[in-house]
Design a protein around this motif. Structure first.
Motif, mmCIF file in Angstrom:
data_model
loop_
_atom_site.group_PDB
_atom_site.id
_atom_site.type_symbol
_atom_site.label_atom_id
_atom_site.label_comp_id
_atom_site.label_asym_id
_atom_site.label_seq_id
_atom_site.Cartn_x
_atom_site.Cartn_y
_atom_site.Cartn_z
ATOM 1 N N ALA A 1 24.851 -56.485 145.511
ATOM 2 C CA ALA A 1 25.811 -55.538 146.108
ATOM 3 C C ALA A 1 25.130 -54.656 147.155
ATOM 4 C CB ALA A 1 26.447 -54.667 145.026
ATOM 5 N N GLY A 2 23.939 -54.169 146.804
ATOM 6 C CA GLY A 2 23.206 -53.308 147.726
ATOM 7 C C GLY A 2 22.808 -54.043 149.005
ATOM 8 N N VAL B 1 35.494 -56.356 139.446
ATOM 9 C CA VAL B 1 34.068 -56.693 139.521
ATOM 10 C C VAL B 1 33.746 -57.908 138.655
ATOM 11 C CG1 VAL B 1 31.720 -55.827 139.183
ATOM 12 C CG2 VAL B 1 33.526 -54.253 139.881
ATOM 13 N N ASN C 1 19.464 -46.521 147.011
ATOM 14 C CA ASN C 1 20.526 -46.051 146.129
ATOM 15 C C ASN C 1 20.106 -44.667 145.624
ATOM 16 O OD1 ASN C 1 18.875 -46.335 143.835
ATOM 17 N ND2 ASN C 1 19.668 -48.363 143.353
ATOM 18 N N LYS D 1 23.525 -45.452 148.529
ATOM 19 C CA LYS D 1 24.475 -46.302 147.802
ATOM 20 C C LYS D 1 24.763 -45.700 146.432
ATOM 21 C CE LYS D 1 21.657 -49.421 149.375
ATOM 22 N NZ LYS D 1 20.842 -50.652 149.471
ATOM 23 N N LEU D 2 26.044 -45.579 146.111
ATOM 24 C CA LEU D 2 26.456 -44.880 144.894
ATOM 25 C C LEU D 2 27.257 -45.760 143.949
ATOM 26 C CD1 LEU D 2 27.576 -41.561 146.676
ATOM 27 C CD2 LEU D 2 25.402 -41.947 145.489
ATOM 28 N N GLY D 3 27.002 -47.057 143.942
ATOM 29 C CA GLY D 3 27.686 -47.973 143.023
ATOM 30 C C GLY D 3 29.200 -47.908 143.200
ATOM 31 N N ALA D 4 29.912 -47.808 142.081
ATOM 32 C CA ALA D 4 31.386 -47.818 142.106
ATOM 33 C C ALA D 4 31.957 -46.650 142.922
ATOM 34 C CB ALA D 4 31.916 -47.771 140.686
ATOM 35 N N VAL E 1 35.667 -49.650 147.918
ATOM 36 C CA VAL E 1 36.895 -50.439 147.928
ATOM 37 C C VAL E 1 37.120 -50.897 146.491
ATOM 38 C CG1 VAL E 1 38.017 -52.478 148.911
ATOM 39 C CG2 VAL E 1 36.273 -51.249 150.237
ATOM 40 N N ILE F 1 30.810 -58.552 145.256
ATOM 41 C CA ILE F 1 30.858 -58.414 143.788
ATOM 42 C C ILE F 1 32.086 -59.068 143.146
ATOM 43 C CG2 ILE F 1 29.482 -56.310 143.849
ATOM 44 C CD1 ILE F 1 31.900 -54.637 143.489
ATOM 45 N N ALA G 1 30.168 -55.136 150.543
ATOM 46 C CA ALA G 1 29.690 -55.093 149.157
ATOM 47 C C ALA G 1 30.827 -55.421 148.181
ATOM 48 C CB ALA G 1 29.099 -53.721 148.852
ATOM 49 N N ASN H 1 30.734 -50.701 152.491
ATOM 50 C CA ASN H 1 31.482 -50.750 151.231
ATOM 51 C C ASN H 1 32.352 -51.999 151.152
ATOM 52 O OD1 ASN H 1 30.471 -48.328 150.272
ATOM 53 N ND2 ASN H 1 32.247 -47.114 150.918
ATOM 54 N N GLY I 1 30.908 -45.760 145.878
ATOM 55 C CA GLY I 1 30.826 -46.020 147.321
ATOM 56 C C GLY I 1 29.489 -45.613 147.891
HETATM 57 N N1 LIG Z 1 32.164 -51.248 140.822
HETATM 58 C C1 LIG Z 1 32.184 -51.248 142.151
HETATM 59 N N2 LIG Z 1 33.353 -51.189 142.823
HETATM 60 C C2 LIG Z 1 33.391 -51.204 144.174
HETATM 61 N N3 LIG Z 1 32.284 -51.239 144.957
HETATM 62 C C3 LIG Z 1 31.091 -51.274 144.346
HETATM 63 C C4 LIG Z 1 30.968 -51.283 142.915
HETATM 64 N N4 LIG Z 1 29.658 -51.329 142.620
HETATM 65 C C5 LIG Z 1 28.986 -51.356 143.794
HETATM 66 N N5 LIG Z 1 29.851 -51.317 144.837
HETATM 67 C C6 LIG Z 1 29.521 -51.336 146.264
HETATM 68 O O1 LIG Z 1 28.222 -51.869 146.414
HETATM 69 C C7 LIG Z 1 27.375 -50.935 147.080
HETATM 70 C C8 LIG Z 1 25.975 -51.073 146.593
HETATM 71 O O2 LIG Z 1 25.932 -50.982 145.199
HETATM 72 P P1 LIG Z 1 24.861 -50.075 144.432
HETATM 73 O O3 LIG Z 1 25.127 -48.667 144.728
HETATM 74 O O4 LIG Z 1 24.878 -50.519 143.027
HETATM 75 O O5 LIG Z 1 23.523 -50.490 145.211
HETATM 76 P P2 LIG Z 1 22.112 -50.949 144.651
HETATM 77 O O6 LIG Z 1 21.806 -50.187 143.421
HETATM 78 O O7 LIG Z 1 21.136 -50.908 145.771
HETATM 79 O O8 LIG Z 1 22.442 -52.457 144.303
HETATM 80 P P3 LIG Z 1 21.435 -53.660 144.078
HETATM 81 O O9 LIG Z 1 21.174 -53.666 142.620
HETATM 82 O O10 LIG Z 1 22.242 -54.826 144.550
HETATM 83 O O11 LIG Z 1 20.222 -53.400 144.920
HETATM 84 C C9 LIG Z 1 28.015 -49.576 146.829
HETATM 85 O O12 LIG Z 1 27.618 -48.664 147.829
HETATM 86 C C10 LIG Z 1 29.494 -49.939 146.873
HETATM 87 O O13 LIG Z 1 29.927 -50.052 148.200
#
Ligand SMILES: Nc1ncnc2c1ncn2[C@@H]1O[C@H](COP(=O)(O)OP(=O)(O)OP(=O)(O)O)[C@@H](O)[C@H]1O
Ligand SMILES: [Mg+2]
Length: 306
Positions: A252-253, A246, A191, A222-225, A242, A285, A281, A278, A227
């Motif tokens: 999610a990752g 949530v 991430n 990975k960029l959370g919400a 997408v 969630i 993931a 995406n 994408g």
């Molecule tokens: N609020 C959200 N809405 C839609 N998709 C999301 C959201 N949060 C996370 N995702 C999806 O989940 C993917 C992974 O989430 P995140 O970027 O938080 O990874 P991470 O920090 O490695 O997660 P983890 O804590 O599970 O290891 C994102 O790239 C995205 O596709």
């Protein structure tokens, strides 16, 4: 053709999640109001996601001869993950993660790595890891199993591609300590925060470039919400998430990794891999738990992404 599409190599944990009235401070006392137990571990969740999508998957890992260990192996069997390279230790405890979540949703986690941290490099796991298209590595707490990952990576045949999600635990080690693995990595799946820890670059596009300069072929950040951002020498760019309601972002990752690797296995473009990541993931969630809502191949087909 390889025996497996993906072999996972990381910690196997039973997650024990307590809902509490408050997270206790030192010398303090709190009480639990609810409890749930699920199987976890980052690479473990990812191989389950791949199995749901119809891929051939296996795992290198270790559990103890206890209830948790049996649960971890049984759940893999149910999901169609090959368990022939999971060692059962006669002594010690299986890995567990105890989580305490308060009413605001804030979390405190305690990891008990148990026998996860005692994986030896041997002929069996070396051979097993060579029979796959992708070897997917995630973190261990201790040094011994990390060294085994390094040795395995160093002895892999050319046709096995290394996929690497460092997680915060390994990213904190920094680039120098991870050099052996990064140098052999085909696809890196950090991430944004982990990428910064790993490369020292605040801007994730620059961080991705830095990994490409080290010889990594594909980077998916990975960029959370927001994408994800994908980068190779040929293709670069952001891919929007997408939009869903949530419920719980646990795993999610790991789910993203499953979707992204599925795309690579099926020889999709990087852009499509990012979209599938995406999508998987986003499904994850929408429900509580890291594995509950992981989609099947039919779900993927219905989404039009397959
Ligand atoms: N609020 C959200 N809405 C839609 N998709 C999301 C959201 N949060 C996370 N995702 C999806 O989940 C993917 C992974 O989430 P995140 O970027 O938080 O990874 P991470 O920090 O490695 O997660 P983890 O804590 O599970 O290891 C994102 O790239 C995205 O596709
Ligand atoms: Mg992660």
């Amino acid at each position: 053709m390889s025996k497996f599409d993906v072999v996972g190599f990381g910690a196997l944990n039973v997650d024990k999640l307590f809902k509490v009235n408050g997270i206790a401070v030192a010398e303090g006392e709190s009480f639990a109001t609810d409890f749930a137990e699920t199987c976890g571990g980052s690479a473990a969740n990812t191989v389950v996601g791949l199995a749901r999508l119809g891929c051939r998957v296996g795992f290198v890992g270790k559990v103890a001869d206890d209830r948790e260990g049996r649960t971890l192996v049984e759940e893999f069997c149910k999901e169609g993950v090959d368990t022939s390279c999971i060692t059962v230790a006669k002594q010690g405890r299986s890995g567990t993660v105890m989580g305490f979540v308060d009413e605001e949703g804030d979390r405190a986690l305690y990891i008990d790595p148990g026998v996860n941290d005692a994986i030896d490099f041997n002929e069996k796991n070396r051979k097993y890891a060579s029979q796959t298209e992708f070897l997917h590595l995630t973190s261990f707490v201790g040094e011994k199993s990390f060294r085994t990952q390094e040795k395995i990576v160093e002895t892999l045949p050319e046709n096995v591609k290394v996929s690497f999600d460092p997680g915060a635990l390994y990213a904190r080690k920094g680039f120098a300590a991870l050099r052996t693995i990064v140098k052999k990595t085909y696809v890196a799946l950090p991430n944004a925060g982990e990428l910064e820890l790993l490369t020292g670059k605040v801007e994730y596009r620059k961080g991705a470039e830095a990994l490409l300069d080290e010889g990594v072929q594909v980077v998916a950040v990975k960029l959370g919400a927001k994408g994800c951002y994908i980068a190779s020498r040929e293709e670069k760019g952001p891919i929007e998430s997408v939009k869903v309601k949530v419920v719980d972002t646990t795993g999610a990752g790991d789910a993203f990794n499953a979707g992204f690797l599925y795309g690579l296995i099926r020889k999709k473009s990087l852009c499509e891999c990012g979209r599938i990541g995406n999508f998987v993931a986003s499904r994850c969630i929408m429900k509580m738990g890291a594995r509950t809502a992981l989609p099947t191949f039919s779900d993927l087909k219905r989404s039009g992404l397959e």
